[in-house]
Write a protein that holds these residues in place. Structure first.
Motif, PDB file in Angstrom:
ATOM      1  N   HIS A   1       0.827  -1.206   0.000  1.00 11.04           N
ATOM      2  CA  HIS A   1       0.000   0.000   0.000  1.00 11.04           C
ATOM      3  C   HIS A   1       0.864   1.260   0.000  1.00 11.04           C
ATOM      4  CE1 HIS A   1      -3.582   2.323   0.331  1.00 11.04           C
ATOM      5  NE2 HIS A   1      -3.314   2.796   1.530  1.00 11.04           N
TER       6      HIS A   1
ATOM      7  N   ARG B   1       0.716   4.177  -3.139  1.00 15.00           N
ATOM      8  CA  ARG B   1       0.525   5.608  -2.908  1.00 15.00           C
ATOM      9  C   ARG B   1       1.720   6.414  -3.388  1.00 15.00           C
ATOM     10  NH1 ARG B   1      -1.059   6.442   3.222  1.00 15.00           N
ATOM     11  NH2 ARG B   1       0.723   5.033   3.464  1.00 15.00           N
TER      12      ARG B   1
ATOM     13  N   GLU C   1      -3.817  -6.963   4.265  1.00 18.74           N
ATOM     14  CA  GLU C   1      -4.423  -5.709   4.711  1.00 18.74           C
ATOM     15  C   GLU C   1      -4.109  -4.586   3.731  1.00 18.74           C
ATOM     16  OE1 GLU C   1      -2.815  -5.227   8.601  1.00 18.74           O
ATOM     17  OE2 GLU C   1      -4.117  -6.749   9.517  1.00 18.74           O
ATOM     18  N   GLY C   2      -2.851  -4.517   3.290  1.00 19.59           N
ATOM     19  CA  GLY C   2      -2.457  -3.478   2.346  1.00 19.59           C
ATOM     20  C   GLY C   2      -3.081  -3.665   0.982  1.00 19.59           C
TER      21      GLY C   2
ATOM     22  N   LYS D   1      -6.624  -2.369   0.873  1.00 14.59           N
ATOM     23  CA  LYS D   1      -6.649  -0.901   0.806  1.00 14.59           C
ATOM     24  C   LYS D   1      -6.241  -0.387  -0.567  1.00 14.59           C
ATOM     25  CE  LYS D   1      -5.321  -0.358   5.674  1.00 14.59           C
ATOM     26  NZ  LYS D   1      -4.206   0.094   6.567  1.00 14.59           N
ATOM     27  N   SER D   2      -5.487  -1.198  -1.309  1.00 13.41           N
ATOM     28  CA  SER D   2      -4.903  -0.744  -2.572  1.00 13.41           C
ATOM     29  C   SER D   2      -5.759  -1.063  -3.790  1.00 13.41           C
ATOM     30  CB  SER D   2      -3.521  -1.384  -2.762  1.00 13.41           C
ATOM     31  OG  SER D   2      -2.656  -1.054  -1.691  1.00 13.41           O
TER      32      SER D   2
ATOM     33  N   PRO E   1     -13.583  -6.256   3.624  1.00 16.20           N
ATOM     34  CA  PRO E   1     -13.479  -5.488   2.379  1.00 16.20           C
ATOM     35  C   PRO E   1     -13.539  -6.321   1.107  1.00 16.20           C
ATOM     36  CG  PRO E   1     -11.313  -5.752   3.363  1.00 16.20           C
ATOM     37  CD  PRO E   1     -12.294  -6.339   4.336  1.00 16.20           C
TER      38      PRO E   1
ATOM     39  N   ARG F   1     -12.826  -6.688  -4.437  1.00 19.86           N
ATOM     40  CA  ARG F   1     -13.032  -5.573  -3.496  1.00 19.86           C
ATOM     41  C   ARG F   1     -14.472  -5.080  -3.649  1.00 19.86           C
ATOM     42  NH1 ARG F   1     -13.012  -2.087   0.290  1.00 19.86           N
ATOM     43  NH2 ARG F   1     -11.255  -0.724   0.706  1.00 19.86           N
TER      44      ARG F   1
END
Length: 310
Positions: free
Chosen positions: A79, A83, A223-224, A227-228, A272, A304
């Motif tokens: 993640h 970014r 987890e990352g 989010k990504s 998620p 997702r």
């Protein structure tokens, strides 16, 4: 280019991964570059790949393709890098698909001096990133007995972790354990006839997982990755042993590698991802026949989802 394994479930994994040929895709375990090459072959327009590998040997497999960004680091930081590159290189802030082919490459197993295999008399190393961290020799010579036993039981699932631990602790008091041959000899009393290699494989798996902190890295990666991914983006993971497969399955189902259902402050389910395939996809018999690494492989695919669809 160094020798690496034939990618497992190649067509199945990439077909499940790509839903927009002009999107951003992540190969979290670059290795020999087989999966990345297949992804690139199916992209057009603005399609790009961000790939990761902590093994510096893998960098030699980088193709000459401007659509690829190859990161020499642990995939647990996925993640952060998504970014970062969105800011620096103008890649999308969220990925359309993320792929992880877990486990150890045949290159790592077959390079004797890396110490991943009991087939060679070599230094007890086992680091995927040879430039940092604890080696397997450090582990067997310095860990407390209860920690060694825990690792062998949890990560190796061996039948007699306590006896193995006693043998290691006794031996290291007389002489530092530095090579695979030494370790194999020390553990000989615990190796049943006709199953020596099977038991040693479990021991080496346990040490390797601890040395490389594979379970923690996988947890942080999952987890990352969640989010990504953009909504509708795919997470595709190939596992090879029950420990990692259980973590992936639990995370897809509940949002937690422990399998504990995550909820937000209003009591709504906060997982998620949503499984695309109810049961894992496994290799066909034809693939297993020419690629032994495929024997224990399982492919899990998740998508997702938006908060209102969880």
């Amino acid at each position: 280019m160094s020798e690496y394994h034939i990618p497992v479930l190649l067509n199945e994994s990439i077909s499940a991964l790509i839903n927009d040929p002009s999107g951003l895709y992540i190969d979290a375990t670059f290795g020999g570059g087989g999966h990345t090459a297949e992804i690139l072959s199916r992209l057009h327009g603005k399609g790009r790949v961000l790939a990761f590998d902590r093994d510096i040997d893998a960098l030699a497999n980088r193709p000459d393709d401007p659509r690829l960004i190859l990161v020499h680091n642990n995939f647990r930081f996925v993640h952060n890098y998504v970014r970062y590159h969105a800011h620096v290189d103008g890649t999308p802030e969220l990925a359309d698909g993320i792929l992880a082919d877990l486990g150890v490459s045949s290159h790592q197993f077959d390079t004797a001096e890396r110490g991943f295999s009991f087939r060679y008399d070599a230094p007890l190393d086992m680091r995927m990133n040879t430039q940092s961290g604890l080696t397997a020799a450090d582990l067997v010579n310095t860990y407390e007995a209860e920690d060694l036993e825990r690792i062998l039981r949890l990560y190796g699932e061996v039948d007699n972790p306590r006896k193995m631990t006693r043998l290691i602790v006794t031996a290291r008091q007389l002489r530092k354990i530095e090579t695979t041959a030494q370790l194999d000899e020390i553990l000989a009393p615990c190796l049943p006839k006709y199953a020596e290699h099977k038991v040693l494989a479990k021991v080496y798996q346990a040490l390797r997982i601890e040395v490389n902190q594979e379970m923690k890295s996988l947890e942080l990666f999952l987890e990352g990755a969640a989010k990504s991914l953009r909504e509708g983006g795919r997470l595709v993971v190939i596992t090879y042993h029950s420990l990692e497969d259980r973590m992936v399955k639990n995370f897809i189902k509940t949002g937690s590698v422990e399998g504990e259902l995550q909820k937000d402050m209003y009591g709504r389910v906060d997982a998620p991802l949503k499984a695309v395939n109810r049961k894992p996809i496994v290799p066909r018999e034809e693939e297993i026949a020419f690629n032994t690494r495929a024997r224990s492989a399982k492919l899990r695919v998740a998508e997702r989802v938006s908060p209102e669809n969880r």
